[in-house]
Scaffold this motif. Sequence first.
Motif, PDB file in Angstrom:
ATOM      1  N   ARG A 190      26.980 -15.220  36.163  1.00 41.73           N
ATOM      2  CA  ARG A 190      28.145 -14.962  37.379  1.00 41.73           C
ATOM      3  C   ARG A 190      29.302 -14.253  37.139  1.00 41.73           C
ATOM      4  NH1 ARG A 190      25.190 -19.022  36.764  1.00 41.73           N
ATOM      5  NH2 ARG A 190      23.857 -19.976  38.346  1.00 41.73           N
ATOM      6  N   ARG A 197      20.490 -25.936  28.366  1.00 45.46           N
ATOM      7  CA  ARG A 197      20.930 -25.066  27.350  1.00 45.46           C
ATOM      8  C   ARG A 197      20.382 -25.355  25.792  1.00 45.46           C
ATOM      9  NH1 ARG A 197      26.909 -24.461  29.869  1.00 45.46           N
ATOM     10  NH2 ARG A 197      26.412 -23.153  31.921  1.00 45.46           N
ATOM     11  N   PHE A 202      18.222 -15.062  42.112  1.00 44.36           N
ATOM     12  CA  PHE A 202      18.452 -15.786  40.695  1.00 44.36           C
ATOM     13  C   PHE A 202      17.928 -17.231  40.834  1.00 44.36           C
ATOM     14  CE2 PHE A 202      20.794 -18.020  37.458  1.00 44.36           C
ATOM     15  CZ  PHE A 202      20.889 -17.067  36.470  1.00 44.36           C
TER      16      PHE A 202
END
Length: 294
Positions: free
Chosen positions: A48, A96, A217
């Motif tokens: 972003r 992540r 996205f």
Amino acid sequence: MKKYPKKLKKIANDTNTFLKKIFLKRNKYFHLIKPMSYGVFSGGKRFRSAIIVNTGKIFNIKYRELIVIAAAVECIHSYSLMHDDLPAMDNDDLRRGKLTTHKKFNEYTAILAGNSLLILAFEILSGKNLKFNSKIKSELIRTLALYSGFSGLADGQYFDLTYENKKISMKKIINIQNNKTGKLFAFCCECIGIIKGHSLKKRKMLKEIGLKIGLLFQISDDLIDYKGDTKTVGKQTKKDVNKGKPTLVNHIGYDKTLTFAKNLKYEINKKIKKYGNRSEDLLQSVEFILDRRF
Ligand code: GRG
């Protein structure tokens, strides 16, 4: 295209450095800064931020100011992931490639750290680091609030959870994804129009590009969830099918979704190219969306 990830890394580093300075200055509040840092600095792509910087480049906005806005947006993004992972929402253990914040700490800590990140975003935009006049700053704050609350992110998330295992139309799915993911990207592009003092009509062109980038996205995220493996992606995959999530992949299948995404990319590129030579980096960012594997 090959150079793009390096450029993305520089933007990510600069955004992180800005945020780290804020946390360092306030480190006596380490109880919540620790989980906030854990959630923010756990290896996000800062995509972003890249959209903000690359849209800003088209209009010659100072890089330093763009990084301040990027830091605010990344705080909101990380808060949304922290809350999305909670047992009451998507109930994930991995994000992540690391334990989710509530797994690493506990649920109330993840809720409070998430709330604090959301609020920090508005502290950053209203503070002295952002050197625009108060009219611009208040419009940035108002627009980001509109797009992240009940008429944006939170609304999309509400229906993403409410419509699990329900049959809904393609139009509804796209509407959910526009709010859940698109609105934050819409801000990333529209904020540049706000800084330039553009009319609402002119701002709408940037908002539309951002919304479409966000939709692309999210669709690529859904394609990755379907085809990717947990190790590469850094979070558990195949969850959307198992949970009956309102995604295009579940609605029309992988191949048709990929075709839809390619057409969407073409449409976005057409709109961006109208801004001329300076839009090259933004075009490269869009290219990255379907190429990425994580
Ligand atoms: C509680 C008021 C309230 C709102 C909750 C949780 C929430 C709002 C919204 C969640 C929205 C959400 C999780 C959208 C998914 C968007 C998405 C594709 C995330 C992955 O983004 P990446 O790939 O992540 O940019 P990295 O890890 O690179 O930062």
